[in-house]
Design a protein around this motif. Structure first.
Motif, PDB file in Angstrom:
ATOM      1  N   GLY A 414     -56.619   9.142   7.070  1.00 36.72           N
ATOM      2  CA  GLY A 414     -57.376   9.208   8.337  1.00 36.72           C
ATOM      3  C   GLY A 414     -56.800   8.123   8.980  1.00 36.72           C
ATOM      4  N   THR A 415     -56.159   7.047   8.864  1.00 40.30           N
ATOM      5  CA  THR A 415     -55.186   6.040   9.561  1.00 40.30           C
ATOM      6  C   THR A 415     -54.425   6.750  10.411  1.00 40.30           C
ATOM      7  OG1 THR A 415     -55.780   4.249   8.082  1.00 40.30           O
ATOM      8  CG2 THR A 415     -54.061   4.063   9.731  1.00 40.30           C
ATOM      9  N   ARG A 418     -55.616   9.496  12.944  1.00 36.48           N
ATOM     10  CA  ARG A 418     -56.127   8.667  14.024  1.00 36.48           C
ATOM     11  C   ARG A 418     -55.164   8.516  14.824  1.00 36.48           C
ATOM     12  NH1 ARG A 418     -60.602   7.089  10.846  1.00 36.48           N
ATOM     13  NH2 ARG A 418     -62.588   8.314  11.316  1.00 36.48           N
ATOM     14  N   GLY A 421     -53.963  11.026  16.907  1.00 38.45           N
ATOM     15  CA  GLY A 421     -54.891  11.830  18.044  1.00 38.45           C
ATOM     16  C   GLY A 421     -55.684  12.693  17.270  1.00 38.45           C
ATOM     17  N   GLU A 423     -58.900  13.551  15.334  1.00 36.63           N
ATOM     18  CA  GLU A 423     -60.026  13.019  14.960  1.00 36.63           C
ATOM     19  C   GLU A 423     -60.429  13.684  13.977  1.00 36.63           C
ATOM     20  OE1 GLU A 423     -62.874  10.239  14.187  1.00 36.63           O
ATOM     21  OE2 GLU A 423     -61.073  10.021  15.177  1.00 36.63           O
ATOM     22  N   ALA A 426     -58.935  13.197  10.782  1.00 35.59           N
ATOM     23  CA  ALA A 426     -59.382  11.881  10.090  1.00 35.59           C
ATOM     24  C   ALA A 426     -60.860  12.072   9.222  1.00 35.59           C
ATOM     25  CB  ALA A 426     -59.469  10.799  11.243  1.00 35.59           C
ATOM     26  N   ARG A 427     -61.868  12.884  10.007  1.00 38.44           N
ATOM     27  CA  ARG A 427     -62.889  12.666   9.515  1.00 38.44           C
ATOM     28  C   ARG A 427     -63.115  13.610   8.401  1.00 38.44           C
ATOM     29  NH1 ARG A 427     -66.961  13.352  14.933  1.00 38.44           N
ATOM     30  NH2 ARG A 427     -66.301  11.272  15.745  1.00 38.44           N
TER      31      ARG A 427
END
Length: 440
Positions: A414-415, A418, A421, A423, A426-427
């Motif tokens: 996730g880090t 993000r 760019g 998202e 990450a989710r």
């Protein structure tokens, strides 16, 4: 060699580097006419299938094919060819096939995995390709050894279907080639060649199934076609002329060394034969041997042109310098004909096949030693390897996360996502993180 002789060079000459660069220059540059012709053939076979294959085969190979079945060789015909060859030829093929198979069985890669402390499993699954095509030249000469070297590693890898194409100019086929196909376990043989054969293997036709990979040498039309279909299918390499580089300490019989050089020179006018030795008198003796031994070779004219235009006898300062020069040249075949060849082996970085000692003639590798004779040429041994079982196996990564593993990896992913760019990435990772996590 009557009017001209093989060139003599020395690393002590001021302009040696420029002379060597000029000697090594070779580029398979296809003319616009060749490229255009190949593009047309590929397009026609892709759109018209068997009809286009028959049309081009009749035109280029002087055939009278009518139906697609006319270019397919039955298993009964392969077995009949095996029965027709004489017992000595059959035994030679079977011995060579057995040795090639035994060697390549050592190359088989196996799947593996390991389990981390949290239960996450990582690994690699090895799978064979489903179908491959092998191209065997059949114009100026016939190459049963190429059948064995291309088909057997594929079979050892576990490839279920090996399809072979071989041109048959004027409808003539070599029994040794067909017998080799039977011994190697080739599933289907088609008597077609050229760019149309490459197109048929790459795109498939009503009769010929598309393959996953195409291997084997051919003329400039075949080379250009292989390059063009790469991406649709995998290919082994774009092969250049055959090469041999011999490093000798001056103590081997000069006739042996001369004949080793001639064994490559007789392949093709563009073949390259080079000898490196610190002993100038030995180079003189090899030059005399070349002159004498060349005269009664059936392919003397081809060999002479190869030696005169692309060959060289090079005096080096030491065997150590010879090894450095060899690494620069990166030859297809390297003979280390010295008293203690294994002393130099760790220093050899770039070579397709390495023949150690005075008794290891390159010709043995061409036919029956066991290692593959499909090798990188034109300096590509700097980054390429011989054809092998690994060329017909695929590797798939295995990732099997435990809940705990997904929690830890999800935070890291996730880090990073993000930071890039992304998202949704990450989710996606965050959905697997434990619900009490603060960074959901």
């Amino acid at each position: 060699m009557t009017s001209k002789s093989i060139r003599r060079l020395s690393t002590a000459e001021k302009n040696f580097d420029a002379q060597l660069d000029q000697l090594l220059v070779w580029e398979a540059v296809a003319s616009d006419a060749v490229a255009s012709s190949v593009a047309e053939i590929l397009q026609q076979v892709r759109s018209r299938g068997d009809a286009a294959v028959i049309e081009y085969t009749n035109r280029f190979d002087r055939r009278e094919l009518v139906r697609a079945g006319d270019f397919a060789v039955t298993s009964a015909e392969l077995d009949a060819a095996l029965q027709r060859i004489n017992p000595e030829e059959r035994e030679a093929l079977e011995v060579a096939a057995r040795r090639v198979r035994d060697y390549h069985e050592h190359q088989v890669q196996k799947s593996w995995r390991y389990t981390e402390a949290d239960g996450t499993v990582l690994g690699q699954q090895i799978s064979p390709m489903a179908r491959v095509g092998i191209y065997v030249p059949g114009g100026k000469a016939s190459y049963p050894s190429s059948v064995l070297m291309n088909a057997i590693p594929a079979k050892v890898a576990g490839v279920e279907c090996v399809n072979m194409v071989v041109p048959a100019p004027d409808g003539k086929l070599n029994d040794l080639v067909l017998a080799a196909a039977a011994i190697a376990g080739v599933n289907q043989v088609y008597t077609i060649g050229g760019a149309q054969a490459v197109a048929a293997l790459a795109y498939g036709t009503e009769t010929i199934a598309a393959v996953d990979k195409i291997v084997g040498p051919g003329n400039i039309f075949v080379a250009v076609a292989k390059r063009a279909v790469f991406g649709r299918v995998a290919i082994d390499m774009i092969a250049g002329p055959s090469e041999i580089l011999v490093i000798c300490d001056g103590a081997t019989d000069p006739d042996w060394i001369a004949m080793d050089l001639l064994s490559q020179a007789e392949h093709d006018e563009l073949s390259q034969s080079i000898l490196l030795c610190p002993d100038a008198q030995f180079l003189d003796r090899v030059a005399a041997s070349l002159q004498r031994l060349l005269s009664d070779l059936p392919r003397a004219q081809i060999a002479q042109k190869s030696l005169v235009e692309r060959g060289a006898l090079i005096q080096v300062g030491s065997l150590e310098e010879a090894i450095q020069l060899s690494n620069r040249i990166a030859p297809e075949h390297l003979e280390v004909s010295v008293a203690d060849p294994e002393r130099f082996l760790p220093q050899i970085r770039n070579a397709g096949a390495i023949f150690l000692g005075r008794y290891s003639a390159e010709a043995l590798g061409d036919y029956c030693a066991g290692p593959n004779h499909v090798l990188p040429t034109s300096g590509t041994a700097r980054f390429s390897s011989p054809l092998g079982v690994y060329d017909f196996q695929k590797r798939s990564s295995i990732i099997y996360c435990s809940a705990e593993g997904a929690d830890k990896l999800g935070r890291v992913a996730g880090t990073l996502a993000r930071g890039e760019g992304f998202e949704a990435h990450a989710r996606s990772a965050a959905f697997r993180i434990k619900r009490n996590a603060s960074d959901n």
